[in-house]
Design a protein around this motif. Structure first.
Motif, PDB file in Angstrom:
ATOM      1  N   ALA A 293     -64.637  -2.431  12.115  1.00  0.00           N
ATOM      2  CA  ALA A 293     -65.187  -2.809  13.406  1.00  0.00           C
ATOM      3  C   ALA A 293     -63.967  -3.053  14.199  1.00  0.00           C
ATOM      4  CB  ALA A 293     -66.339  -3.888  13.325  1.00  0.00           C
ATOM      5  N   GLU A 294     -63.119  -3.764  13.614  1.00  0.00           N
ATOM      6  CA  GLU A 294     -62.172  -4.354  14.556  1.00  0.00           C
ATOM      7  C   GLU A 294     -61.033  -3.198  15.010  1.00  0.00           C
ATOM      8  OE1 GLU A 294     -59.311  -7.199  16.326  1.00  0.00           O
ATOM      9  OE2 GLU A 294     -61.515  -7.414  15.547  1.00  0.00           O
ATOM     10  N   LEU A 295     -60.886  -2.255  14.119  1.00  0.00           N
ATOM     11  CA  LEU A 295     -60.173  -1.133  14.579  1.00  0.00           C
ATOM     12  C   LEU A 295     -60.899  -0.073  15.536  1.00  0.00           C
ATOM     13  CD1 LEU A 295     -57.611   0.238  14.334  1.00  0.00           C
ATOM     14  CD2 LEU A 295     -58.164   1.663  12.343  1.00  0.00           C
ATOM     15  N   VAL A 296     -62.114  -0.161  15.378  1.00  0.00           N
ATOM     16  CA  VAL A 296     -62.854   0.517  16.365  1.00  0.00           C
ATOM     17  C   VAL A 296     -62.725  -0.059  17.851  1.00  0.00           C
ATOM     18  CG1 VAL A 296     -65.074   1.325  17.372  1.00  0.00           C
ATOM     19  CG2 VAL A 296     -64.426   1.720  14.535  1.00  0.00           C
TER      20      VAL A 296
ATOM     21  N   THR B 101     -49.001  -7.535  18.645  1.00  0.00           N
ATOM     22  CA  THR B 101     -48.193  -6.679  17.532  1.00  0.00           C
ATOM     23  C   THR B 101     -46.668  -7.023  17.696  1.00  0.00           C
ATOM     24  OG1 THR B 101     -47.765  -4.942  19.535  1.00  0.00           O
ATOM     25  CG2 THR B 101     -49.708  -4.650  18.275  1.00  0.00           C
ATOM     26  N   ASP B 102     -46.149  -6.708  16.736  1.00  0.00           N
ATOM     27  CA  ASP B 102     -44.601  -7.175  16.515  1.00  0.00           C
ATOM     28  C   ASP B 102     -43.685  -5.969  16.675  1.00  0.00           C
ATOM     29  OD1 ASP B 102     -45.091  -9.766  15.947  1.00  0.00           O
ATOM     30  OD2 ASP B 102     -45.515  -9.563  13.998  1.00  0.00           O
ATOM     31  N   ALA B 103     -42.632  -6.181  17.157  1.00  0.00           N
ATOM     32  CA  ALA B 103     -41.691  -5.027  17.155  1.00  0.00           C
ATOM     33  C   ALA B 103     -41.188  -4.303  15.532  1.00  0.00           C
ATOM     34  CB  ALA B 103     -40.334  -5.328  17.884  1.00  0.00           C
ATOM     35  N   VAL B 104     -41.126  -3.249  15.281  1.00  0.00           N
ATOM     36  CA  VAL B 104     -40.933  -2.894  13.986  1.00  0.00           C
ATOM     37  C   VAL B 104     -39.399  -2.659  13.788  1.00  0.00           C
ATOM     38  CG1 VAL B 104     -43.049  -1.754  13.695  1.00  0.00           C
ATOM     39  CG2 VAL B 104     -40.978  -0.436  14.484  1.00  0.00           C
ATOM     40  N   ASN B 105     -38.652  -2.622  14.875  1.00  0.00           N
ATOM     41  CA  ASN B 105     -37.007  -2.166  14.742  1.00  0.00           C
ATOM     42  C   ASN B 105     -36.598  -3.215  15.889  1.00  0.00           C
ATOM     43  OD1 ASN B 105     -34.536  -1.871  14.238  1.00  0.00           O
ATOM     44  ND2 ASN B 105     -34.825   0.324  14.306  1.00  0.00           N
ATOM     45  N   LYS B 106     -36.177  -4.284  15.954  1.00  0.00           N
ATOM     46  CA  LYS B 106     -35.845  -5.003  17.167  1.00  0.00           C
ATOM     47  C   LYS B 106     -34.506  -4.844  17.418  1.00  0.00           C
ATOM     48  CE  LYS B 106     -39.034  -8.973  16.785  1.00  0.00           C
ATOM     49  NZ  LYS B 106     -39.011 -10.684  16.748  1.00  0.00           N
ATOM     50  N   GLU B 107     -33.677  -4.300  16.465  1.00  0.00           N
ATOM     51  CA  GLU B 107     -32.309  -4.040  16.651  1.00  0.00           C
ATOM     52  C   GLU B 107     -31.909  -2.652  16.948  1.00  0.00           C
ATOM     53  OE1 GLU B 107     -30.146  -6.740  16.651  1.00  0.00           O
ATOM     54  OE2 GLU B 107     -32.031  -8.044  16.009  1.00  0.00           O
TER      55      GLU B 107
ATOM     56  N   ARG C 290     -50.364   2.901  13.728  1.00  0.00           N
ATOM     57  CA  ARG C 290     -49.767   2.057  13.113  1.00  0.00           C
ATOM     58  C   ARG C 290     -50.968   1.097  12.406  1.00  0.00           C
ATOM     59  NH1 ARG C 290     -44.328   0.504  16.589  1.00  0.00           N
ATOM     60  NH2 ARG C 290     -43.135   2.078  15.773  1.00  0.00           N
ATOM     61  N   TYR C 291     -51.774   0.567  13.452  1.00  0.00           N
ATOM     62  CA  TYR C 291     -52.956  -0.061  12.968  1.00  0.00           C
ATOM     63  C   TYR C 291     -53.757   0.527  11.796  1.00  0.00           C
ATOM     64  CZ  TYR C 291     -52.974  -3.644  16.805  1.00  0.00           C
ATOM     65  OH  TYR C 291     -52.975  -4.611  17.525  1.00  0.00           O
ATOM     66  N   ALA C 292     -54.289   1.737  11.841  1.00  0.00           N
ATOM     67  CA  ALA C 292     -54.823   2.371  11.111  1.00  0.00           C
ATOM     68  C   ALA C 292     -54.369   2.567   9.873  1.00  0.00           C
ATOM     69  CB  ALA C 292     -55.401   3.746  11.736  1.00  0.00           C
ATOM     70  N   GLY C 293     -53.153   3.188   9.588  1.00  0.00           N
ATOM     71  CA  GLY C 293     -52.401   3.468   8.346  1.00  0.00           C
ATOM     72  C   GLY C 293     -52.939   4.772   8.018  1.00  0.00           C
ATOM     73  N   GLU C 294     -52.327   5.556   7.271  1.00  0.00           N
ATOM     74  CA  GLU C 294     -52.696   6.680   6.965  1.00  0.00           C
ATOM     75  C   GLU C 294     -54.055   7.288   6.324  1.00  0.00           C
ATOM     76  OE1 GLU C 294     -50.556  10.475   4.294  1.00  0.00           O
ATOM     77  OE2 GLU C 294     -49.184   8.633   4.788  1.00  0.00           O
ATOM     78  N   LYS C 295     -54.486   6.419   5.553  1.00  0.00           N
ATOM     79  CA  LYS C 295     -55.948   6.690   5.125  1.00  0.00           C
ATOM     80  C   LYS C 295     -56.929   6.717   6.200  1.00  0.00           C
ATOM     81  CE  LYS C 295     -54.978   5.091   0.207  1.00  0.00           C
ATOM     82  NZ  LYS C 295     -55.610   4.011  -0.855  1.00  0.00           N
ATOM     83  N   LYS C 296     -56.757   6.209   7.439  1.00  0.00           N
ATOM     84  CA  LYS C 296     -57.825   6.069   8.017  1.00  0.00           C
ATOM     85  C   LYS C 296     -57.570   6.875   9.253  1.00  0.00           C
ATOM     86  CE  LYS C 296     -59.150   1.508   6.980  1.00  0.00           C
ATOM     87  NZ  LYS C 296     -59.430   0.018   7.448  1.00  0.00           N
TER      88      LYS C 296
END
Length: 465
Positions: free
Chosen positions: A9-12, A191-197, A128-134
């Protein structure tokens, strides 16, 4: 559908909130196109100047797409989405208050910047939220605007132009942006940055963005004999810039806007090819259909827009089914089914010449159902095996190639239609449209090839029942 692949429900909720913000820029291009003639009259301009209302928007939007990949890796996706949404909303208000054609074009440039960042950031964050399976279920939601915008855009534009001042084509964006902004602030998780540098590859960005824009404009201008030389020069420049970019990206130590090494992966390359072909068959034929209804069945422009609704409804009806089947049986069989359905829905357009529109409406529904089935596995396959850092690259690639495919499909079918209409005898224009629809059906059938060449994944070998 297993619990591991079912959207919670959260992702929807997150998906729907972000999609709400996407509605305004998605509708904007089609709505504005309908009102160009009215704007020219009211602002005392001419077609050569007014075309920059659309051209400048597309140009800046195209420049922003590669830049958004770096932004979403370096900074918070939520904050970027909010900033882009606010920029688009404020620019919409400015466009509504425009006092001349120059000010309107300036605000459209700002709108294009907001839209060009917002759409890729939204897609990247959700993946990124969902992931590959979803991903299949997520893609069935993300693609909803693609089904409704082609129908709602011309319809809303026609209503506004007919009954309201032209400024309302921009005013309608404002409440949508405000509501989406409030909901995003309150409900979207941080959401956080995945590569701040990650450093910015300025040279690569300029090369890729310029190549993208040159190709889009070159393809678009192919439709006009008067600017054919300009189109050829733009296409040549776009290809040359793209080649320079590839050499640059392979040598550059910084992370490029689009990592060309991704194309060494067979399935990724084939997936991008499918996205490109999907853009051709979905967008190109959509450009021809209203002309077909108006010229052959003598409908009004407004009625022709409404007659596109069955295709949109068909797309909406099959998306969730496509997601479930992709999760259970893998990408390949679903692509086969979608391709066959799209071809079956397109061929009757070239064969049916009845006085009644009912058979055509049924065919368009079937065609839409096929496109709805196709879109989910085509998009899902792009992100297979990607980590969070690479997701932005996948989004950049899909948006670039889908837009180029759409522009190419529109230009190619328009050129072919113009050629066949020129050769048609008086009263025989139907045959020209028949040829275009046969060509569109053949292009749809070509999707079978990249689907067949895909390497099988474990999911495709062991369907989950």
């Amino acid at each position: 559908m297993s619990d591991s692949t079912k959207l919670d429900a959260e992702l929807v909720k997150i998906s729907l909130i972000m999609l709400l913000g996407m509605i305004a820029p998605a509708l904007d291009a089609t709505v504005v196109n309908v009102a160009i003639k009215t704007i020219i009259t009211k602002l005392g301009s001419n077609i050569s100047t007014a075309q920059w209302i659309t051209t400048a928007y597309i140009f800046v939007m195209g420049m922003a797409v590669p830049f958004s990949g770096w932004l979403v890796n370096r900074f918070s996706g939520k904050k970027l989405y909010l900033i882009a949404l606010a920029v688009f909303g404020v620019a919409s208000a400015g466009a509504a208050l425009s006092w001349n054609i120059g000010s309107l074009i300036a605000f459209r440039i700002i709108q294009g910047a907001g839209a060009g960042i917002m759409l890729p950031v939204m897609q990247t964050v959700l993946v990124r939220y969902a992931g590959e399976k979803k991903l299949p279920s997520l893609m069935s939601i993300i693609g909803i605007p693609a089904a409704i915008v082609p129908v709602l855009g011309p319809t809303i534009g026609g209503l506004i132009v007919s009954y309201f001042p032209w400024q309302w084509i921009f005013i309608v964006n404002i409440p949508v942006c405000i509501l989406a902004f409030i909901l995003a602030v309150a409900k979207l998780p941080p959401t956080d940055a995945v590569n701040k540098e990650q450093p910015l590859d300025i040279a690569g960005l300029l090369l890729l963005s310029s190549a993208f824009c040159a190709l889009i404009f070159g393809i678009t201008k192919l439709r006009s004999d008067a600017v054919l030389n300009t189109a050829i020069m733009l296409l040549a420049a776009g290809i040359a810039l793209l080649i320079f970019y590839c050499f640059h990206a392979l040598k550059e130590k910084k992370e490029p806007p689009l990592n060309v090494r991704l194309f060494k992966n067979r399935n990724f390359s084939l997936s991008i090819a499918m996205v490109f072909l999907y853009g051709i068959i979905a967008t190109g034929t959509l450009f021809i259909l209203p002309l077909y209804f108006q010229k052959v069945y003598q409908t009004t422009a407004f009625a022709a827009g409404l007659l596109l609704a069955p295709q949109g409804i068909g797309m909406l009806c099959t998306r969730s089914v496509s997601a479930k089947c992709t999760e259970q049986y893998g990408v390949r069989p679903v692509l086969y089914a979608g391709t066959i359905c799209t071809v079956i829905g397109t061929v009757p357009l070239a064969l049916l010449h009845t006085a009644s529109l009912v058979p055509l409406i049924v065919s368009l529904f079937i065609r839409g159902a096929g496109l709805g089935v196709l879109m989910v596995p085509a998009m899902v396959s792009v992100y297979e095996g990607m980590d969070d850092k690479a997701v932005a690259q996948g989004t950049t690639a899909t948006r670039i190639f889908q837009q180029i495919g759409g522009a190419f499909g529109t230009a190619a079918l328009a050129i072919l239609l113009q050629h066949w209409l020129a050769g048609a005898k008086a009263g025989e224009i139907t045959s020209a449209f028949d040829n275009v629809f046969w060509f569109s059906a053949a292009l749809a059938a070509v999707l079978i090839i990249p689907a067949m060449l895909r390497q099988k994944k474990q999911l495709e070998n062991k369907p989950e029942i």
